[in-house]
Structures are given as structure tokens and as C-alpha cells.
Design an enzyme around this catalytic site. Structure first.
Site, PDB file in Angstrom:
ATOM      1  N   SER A   1       0.850  -1.197   0.000  1.00 43.37           N
ATOM      2  CA  SER A   1       0.000   0.000   0.000  1.00 43.37           C
ATOM      3  C   SER A   1       0.880   1.238   0.000  1.00 43.37           C
ATOM      4  CB  SER A   1      -0.963  -0.012   1.180  1.00 43.37           C
ATOM      5  OG  SER A   1      -0.261   0.150   2.391  1.00 43.37           O
ATOM      6  N   MET A   2       0.414   2.250  -0.726  1.00 43.57           N
ATOM      7  CA  MET A   2       1.238   3.443  -0.957  1.00 43.57           C
ATOM      8  C   MET A   2       0.433   4.717  -0.728  1.00 43.57           C
ATOM      9  SD  MET A   2       2.890   1.963  -4.509  1.00 43.57           S
ATOM     10  CE  MET A   2       1.271   1.909  -5.263  1.00 43.57           C
ATOM     11  N   GLY A   3      -0.375   4.729   0.334  1.00 38.70           N
ATOM     12  CA  GLY A   3      -1.172   5.921   0.653  1.00 38.70           C
ATOM     13  C   GLY A   3      -2.060   6.321  -0.523  1.00 38.70           C
TER      14      GLY A   3
ATOM     15  N   GLY B   1      -2.434   4.339  -3.819  1.00 39.38           N
ATOM     16  CA  GLY B   1      -3.148   3.072  -3.930  1.00 39.38           C
ATOM     17  C   GLY B   1      -2.334   1.861  -3.529  1.00 39.38           C
TER      18      GLY B   1
ATOM     19  N   GLY C   1      -4.850   1.470   6.344  1.00 44.27           N
ATOM     20  CA  GLY C   1      -4.215   0.206   5.975  1.00 44.27           C
ATOM     21  C   GLY C   1      -5.011  -0.995   6.482  1.00 44.27           C
ATOM     22  N   ASP C   2      -5.521  -0.891   7.686  1.00 41.13           N
ATOM     23  CA  ASP C   2      -6.302  -1.992   8.254  1.00 41.13           C
ATOM     24  C   ASP C   2      -7.601  -2.179   7.458  1.00 41.13           C
ATOM     25  OD1 ASP C   2      -4.296  -1.828  10.140  1.00 41.13           O
ATOM     26  OD2 ASP C   2      -5.473  -0.459  11.389  1.00 41.13           O
TER      27      ASP C   2
HETATM   28  N1  LIG Z   1      -4.258  10.289   1.183  1.00 35.41           N
HETATM   29  C1  LIG Z   1      -4.998   9.267   0.706  1.00 35.41           C
HETATM   30  N2  LIG Z   1      -5.876   9.472  -0.333  1.00 35.41           N
HETATM   31  C2  LIG Z   1      -6.597   8.449  -0.807  1.00 35.41           C
HETATM   32  N3  LIG Z   1      -6.536   7.184  -0.351  1.00 35.41           N
HETATM   33  C3  LIG Z   1      -5.689   6.946   0.663  1.00 35.41           C
HETATM   34  C4  LIG Z   1      -4.877   7.947   1.257  1.00 35.41           C
HETATM   35  N4  LIG Z   1      -4.148   7.401   2.249  1.00 35.41           N
HETATM   36  C5  LIG Z   1      -4.500   6.085   2.287  1.00 35.41           C
HETATM   37  N5  LIG Z   1      -5.416   5.812   1.330  1.00 35.41           N
HETATM   38  C6  LIG Z   1      -6.026   4.524   1.015  1.00 35.41           C
HETATM   39  O1  LIG Z   1      -5.791   3.598   2.051  1.00 35.41           O
HETATM   40  C7  LIG Z   1      -4.929   2.543   1.592  1.00 35.41           C
HETATM   41  C8  LIG Z   1      -3.981   2.133   2.678  1.00 35.41           C
HETATM   42  O2  LIG Z   1      -3.263   3.261   3.109  1.00 35.41           O
HETATM   43  P1  LIG Z   1      -1.721   3.253   3.539  1.00 35.41           P
HETATM   44  O3  LIG Z   1      -0.869   2.849   2.412  1.00 35.41           O
HETATM   45  O4  LIG Z   1      -1.485   4.602   4.127  1.00 35.41           O
HETATM   46  O5  LIG Z   1      -1.711   2.103   4.627  1.00 35.41           O
HETATM   47  P2  LIG Z   1      -0.863   1.938   5.972  1.00 35.41           P
HETATM   48  O6  LIG Z   1       0.349   2.799   5.884  1.00 35.41           O
HETATM   49  O7  LIG Z   1      -0.696   0.498   6.198  1.00 35.41           O
HETATM   50  O8  LIG Z   1      -1.875   2.535   7.036  1.00 35.41           O
HETATM   51  P3  LIG Z   1      -2.063   2.197   8.594  1.00 35.41           P
HETATM   52  O9  LIG Z   1      -1.462   3.370   9.278  1.00 35.41           O
HETATM   53  O10 LIG Z   1      -3.525   2.108   8.782  1.00 35.41           O
HETATM   54  O11 LIG Z   1      -1.348   0.917   8.902  1.00 35.41           O
HETATM   55  C9  LIG Z   1      -4.256   3.121   0.350  1.00 35.41           C
HETATM   56  O12 LIG Z   1      -3.840   2.107  -0.504  1.00 35.41           O
HETATM   57  C10 LIG Z   1      -5.383   3.961  -0.236  1.00 35.41           C
HETATM   58  O13 LIG Z   1      -6.330   3.155  -0.892  1.00 35.41           O
HETATM   59 MG   LIG Z   2      -0.415  -0.515   8.042  1.00 37.96          MG
END
Ligand SMILES: Nc1ncnc2c1ncn2[C@@H]1O[C@H](COP(=O)(O)OP(=O)(O)OP(=O)(O)O)[C@@H](O)[C@H]1O
Ligand SMILES: [Mg+2]
Length: 308
Positions: free
Chosen positions: A220-222, A225, A251-252
Site C-alpha cells: 500500500s502506498m497511501g 493506492g 491500511g487496516d
Molecule cells: N491520502 C490518501 N488518499 C486516498 N486514499 C488513501 C490515502 N491514504 C491512504 N489511502 C487509502 O488507504 C490505503 C492504505 O493506506 P496506507 O498505504 O497509508 O496504509 P498503511 O500505511 O498500512 O496505514 P495504517 O497506518 O492504517 O497501517 C491506500 O492504498 C489507499 O487506498
Molecule cells: Mg499498516
């Protein structure tokens, strides 16, 4: 049945104040308690999507009972392993005049050996476990090999295992061969020990990990996507642009979205779309609130998937 496992849950206690003055009592305007934990959040989003599941992990003391009660009230089914030490409380201080949040995060309770044994007995006796999701950090003192052993046990029960953790816990946990992992890009970069830029480098690293016996790597990349790397597919799921309120639990939510797709027997491409949609839907919610079903389904329609 779908199980989520949160070994280091927390009661997140948010306290709102107007401002912080030294040497003067600061009046609390409002307080709220939230049953926090990464696996617990996966359970919540699955529940919002109408998928029955059960949250497992360690809970202890009065705080542990409070978390259980909060989850009961929310409709989440639980089967936690009781520990003698008190489950941690994290403090979130919301200073309204400064539009600032200060988070004080506790380490968590020590786990007694017998409690670890109890947890493993529970895992060994899981009834018809279809999916087991392991998420988050370990309480202090527990060896990172715990995830390896726990994943092995869940695999041996015939479950599809998903591991979402960081650092040494992820590194060691992978030895247990979870079927799916979902690192974010920073976690993946720590795992492979190098900075990653661009889809090709990410996919190369994901393939290195897959060679260790992992079937599906979701990176996952924020806002960019999620990249999915599996035997036959390399796909990039891209969310629509949205007005982000708070990314806590994104992410969860993505993990829950992916499991939802698998449970519904959807093709991997649509599982990926649900993972992206659930993550993005959670960013529309303020604070710790998580995605709801209608928003997930409406964003699902707007997620684009490209082969890489
Ligand atoms: N700024 C954003 N805009 C749109 N979608 C987002 C954004 N941030 C997160 N997402 C969505 O949430 C998904 C997971 O986010 P992210 O990659 O930040 O996960 P994470 O770092 O594991 O998060 P967590 O802190 O919950 O463990 C992304 O792939 C995207 O679909
Ligand atoms: Mg996470």
C-alpha cells in the site's frame, strides 16, 4: 469463520482541551474512549461490510474488560485470551486552539508464558478457520518468532493467513509463510533493507519476498493506492482523488477490503479494488472512525486497476 488477531490492543483515550497552560489546571472539555488495535479495526470494517468475524488477542485487567464491552456494544464478536496484566491505554491530547494532537503511546503489558500457551491453544482449536488476519505490534518481551509460530498454526488449520506488521515481527513472521502480506511502502523498504522508488523496484522486492513462500504481496502506498503481486498478476489499484479527513486505520481497512473480496470469491482484481476502496473510504472519516459499506461500494466504482 474469519478471525483477526490483535496481540497488543489499546484503549485509546482522547481528551479535548481548549489550550494547555503550565501550572494551572487545564479543564477537560470532552473525553472519548476507543477500543484500538489493528486487528480490531479489520474486524470492524469486515463487520461494516456484513461479514461475520471474531476478534482474538490478549486483553487484561479493567481496561481489557472495558475494551471488550466497547466492542460488544459495537456488535463485534470477540474471543480474547485473558492476561493478568493491564491492557495499555494510549492518550490522545487534542488541543483545539492549536489544532494539534499529541499522542502518548504506551508499550503494553508483559505477557506471562502461560498466557501465550493459552493463546496458542485457542489457535490450535479454531473451528473452521477460513481466514486468520494477524495485525500490529507485539507486546513488550514477546519474541518476533511468535508471529512465525502463530501463522504456522493457522496455516496448519487450513486457513488463509494474512500478516500485517512491521520490522522484525514482519521479517520473522514471513518465515511462517503467511499466504498474504500487506506492508506499506515504508515497511516493505525496511523489510528488504533498501529505499524503493518506482513500481519496478517495488515489484522486484515483492518477488524476492514471494520466493520465500508468500503467495500475494500487497504494497500500500497511501494516496497512490496498492500494488498487488501474485503468481499470475501484477496490478496497480488507484483510488479516486478524495478530501482526506484522517488516514488512521486506512491500511487496516484495506486488509479488511481484500479479505472481503476473497470471502466473496471475487477475482483478485476486484479484491484489490475493494482493498483500495475500503482504505480510501476510511480516509473520508474523521478521527478513528472507519469506512462504512455505502462509501466503500461507491468508491469501489471509481477505483482504477492497471496491469504493471
Ligand atoms: N491520502 C490518501 N488518499 C486516498 N486514499 C488513501 C490515502 N491514504 C491512504 N489511502 C487509502 O488507504 C490505503 C492504505 O493506506 P496506507 O498505504 O497509508 O496504509 P498503511 O500505511 O498500512 O496505514 P495504517 O497506518 O492504517 O497501517 C491506500 O492504498 C489507499 O487506498
Ligand atoms: Mg499498516
Amino acid at each position: 469463520m474469519i478471525y483477526t488477531v490483535t496481540l497488543n490492543p489499546a484503549l485509546d483515550r482522547t481528551i479535548w482541551v481548549e489550550r494547555i497552560k503550565d501550572d494551572d489546571p487545564n479543564r477537560i472539555k470532552k473525553e472519548k474512549k476507543y477500543a484500538g488495535g489493528k486487528g480490531i479495526d479489520v474486524s470492524r470494517v469486515l463487520y461494516h461490510l456484513g461479514i461475520p468475524n471474531r476478534a482474538l488477542g490478549f486483553l487484561g485487567g479493567y481496561t481489557g474488560m472495558e475494551i471488550e464491552g466497547i466492542l460488544l456494544q459495537e456488535g463485534i464478536y470477540t474471543d480474547f485470551t485473558t492476561i493478568v496484566n493491564e491492557t495499555r491505554t494510549n492518550i490522545v491530547l487534542d488541543i483545539e486552539s492549536e489544532r494539534r494532537q499529541v499522542i502518548l503511546s504506551a508499550k503494553g503489558p508483559e505477557i506471562e508464558p502461560v498466557e501465550l500457551t493459552n493463546l496458542f491453544k485457542k489457535l490450535e482449536n479454531l473451528n473452521s478457520a477460513e481466514y486468520v488476519v494477524f495485525s500490529g505490534s507485539l507486546p513488550p518481551g514477546l519474541s518476533p518468532t511468535i508471529y512465525e509460530r502463530a501463522v504456522e498454526v493457522a496455516n496448519s488449520k487450513g486457513a488463509t493467513t494474512i500478516l500485517d506488521t512491521d520490522g522484525d515481527n514482519l521479517k520473522k513472521g514471513i518465515n511462517g509463510k503467511p499466504k498474504i502480506i500487506k506492508p506499506n511502502i515504508h515497511e516493505l523498504s525496511r523489510l528488504v533493507g533498501k529505499k524503493l522508488s518506482g513500481a519496478n523496484e517495488i515489484i522486484e522486492s515483492a518477488e524476492d519476498i514471494r520466493r520465500q513462500g508468500i503467495e500475494i504481496v500487497l504494497v500500500s502506498m497511501g494516496a497512490k493506492g496498492i500494488l498487488l503481486v501474485s503468481d499470475n498478476e501484477r496490478l496497480h489499484g488507484v483510488p479516486p482523488e478524495v478530501d482526506v479527513k484522517n488516514t488512521i486505520g486506512a491500511g487496516d481497512s484495506s486488509v479488511a477490503g481484500f479479505v472481503f473480496g476473497l470471502k466473496k470469491n471475487l477475482p483478485l482484481k476486484d479484491c484489490l479494488k475493494y482493498a483500495v476502496a475500503a482504505g480510501t473510504a476510511t480516509t473520508l472519516q474523521p478521527g478513528t472512525a472507519l469506512a462504512n459499506k455505502d462509501e466503500i461500494n461507491s468508491i469501489f466504482e471509481k477505483v482504477k486497476v492497471f496491469p504493471v
